[in-house]
Every structure is written in structure tokens, then in C-alpha cells.
Motif scaffolding. Structure first.
Motif, PDB file in Angstrom:
ATOM      1  N   SER A 140      42.555  38.976  40.562  1.00  0.00           N
ATOM      2  CA  SER A 140      41.991  37.720  40.046  1.00  0.00           C
ATOM      3  C   SER A 140      42.296  36.572  40.999  1.00  0.00           C
TER       4      SER A 140
ATOM      5  N   ALA B  83      35.568  36.981  39.127  1.00  0.00           N
ATOM      6  CA  ALA B  83      36.943  36.549  38.849  1.00  0.00           C
ATOM      7  C   ALA B  83      37.258  36.621  37.360  1.00  0.00           C
TER       8      ALA B  83
ATOM      9  N   ALA C   2      40.042  36.830  43.925  1.00  0.00           N
ATOM     10  CA  ALA C   2      38.682  36.460  43.519  1.00  0.00           C
ATOM     11  C   ALA C   2      38.543  34.945  43.413  1.00  0.00           C
ATOM     12  N   ILE C   3      39.554  34.283  42.874  1.00  0.00           N
ATOM     13  CA  ILE C   3      39.527  32.817  42.778  1.00  0.00           C
ATOM     14  C   ILE C   3      39.591  32.196  44.166  1.00  0.00           C
TER      15      ILE C   3
END
Length: 141
Positions: free
Chosen positions: A113, A28, A116-117
Motif C-alpha cells: 500500500s 492503492a 502504491a501511494i
């Protein structure tokens, strides 16, 4: 490629979930750092670290899946796991191209992102117990 052999050792040494979460966090952070990147050297370094995190994360997730799936349904469960991993490899680039047609690279990296988080947060709730083989290895050491 470089992280997978190390990841296997770390999964047994430090635990599946810990390595998985660290890898997802690394992934991330790297994805976010692509925004506004300056310089080719930094890009290559970031790409190496990003790939290292990706290798760790995929090794850890496959290992965790094998540990979580009951022994009597392991083949079926791994079939589902690998099928959904393949679907992700199809949908991800398609979504990326769609985002690039409408927006720009910064929005693409923010979207990646965010995913990914989300993966990191969802991974936190996975219940993984140490498998028997790792327990036996730790007792011998």
C-alpha cells in the motif's frame, strides 16, 4: 484483461494522467483492503477490482511513456521502460517473500500500500501532454 480495452478508450477520452491517477488510487485502496479481509467471496471481488486497477495502471503508464519519449528515441526509451518493468516483476516478489519471512501478511499489504501511494504521489508530478493522434480524434468528434 477486462480493463485494458476500456482503459485504451478512457485514455483517449479522459486523458492519460487522469486515468493513470485513478487507476493508481484504485490499486492503492484495494491493496490496503486486503488487510484483515474476511470471506472468500469478498476476496474474489477485491481481487477482480484490484486486477482491473492494475490493468488500467499498466496500460496508462505504458501509453504515457510512449507519449513522453521523443519520437527520435522512442525505441530506446520503450526498451528502458520495459526493462525496468521487468526488473520490478523480479524485485517485487523477492521483496514480498523477504517481508513474509520476517513479518506477516498485514505488513506485506501495508508495504505494498505504501509503494502504491508513493506511485500515486510521484505520478501526480508527471507532465503529460495530449498526443497529436488524440487531439485529431477529438477535433473530428
Amino acid at each position: 484483461m477486462f480493463s485494458r480495452p476500456l482503459s485504451g478508450k478512457w485514455l483517449d477520452q479522459y486523458g492519460r494522467k487522469k486515468v493513470f491517477l485513478i487507476a493508481r488510487m484504485l490499486f492503492a485502496v484495494c491493496m490496503f483492503l486486503y488487510i484483515g479481509i474476511k470471506g472468500l467471496l469478498f476476496f474474489f471481488f477485491l481481487r477482480f477490482v484490484h486486477g482491473f486497477g492494475f490493468g488500467m495502471a499498466t496500460t496508462a503508464s505504458g501509453t504515457m511513456a510512449a507519449d513522453i519519449i521523443p519520437q527520435e528515441r522512442r525505441a530506446e526509451g520503450m526498451g528502458y521502460y520495459s526493462s525496468f518493468a521487468s526488473i520490478a516483476m523480479i524485485v517485487g516478489p523477492l521483496l514480498g517473500l523477504f517481508i513474509l519471512q520476517i513479518f506477516n501478511y498485514n505488513i506485506l499489504f501495508l508495504t505494498c500500500s505504501s509503494f502504491a501511494i508513493l506511485s500515486l504521489l510521484l505520478g501526480y508530478f508527471i507532465k503529460v501532454e495530449l498526443n497529436e493522434n488524440s487531439t485529431k480524434k477529438r477535433r473530428k468528434q
